[in-house]
Design a protein around this motif. Sequence first.
Motif: not given
Length: 86
Positions: A53-54, A50
């Motif tokens: 991806e951020q 995550n």
Amino acid sequence: MAVISVLFSGIYWLIRHGAKVLNNAINIGTYPLQQQFKELTNTIKQLNGNFEEQHKNLKRLEHEVEQHDKAILLHDEKIKRLEERK
């Protein structure tokens, strides 16, 4: 001599059997903890994914903002030139 050999063989078997029983008991006793570690590891892997991806999204947004800033500067220059013509 045969008696000593049988005695040592018996002691060896008892030690080996006791170690297996102890190892089995440790595995059974720590199983819930092992499962929690597996879940924690999976959660950390998911969080890392995550975050990556951020980070990619942030870089993309930064690039878009830079492009918009450049476009705004170009528009400002065009407006100034048009105003100067008047």
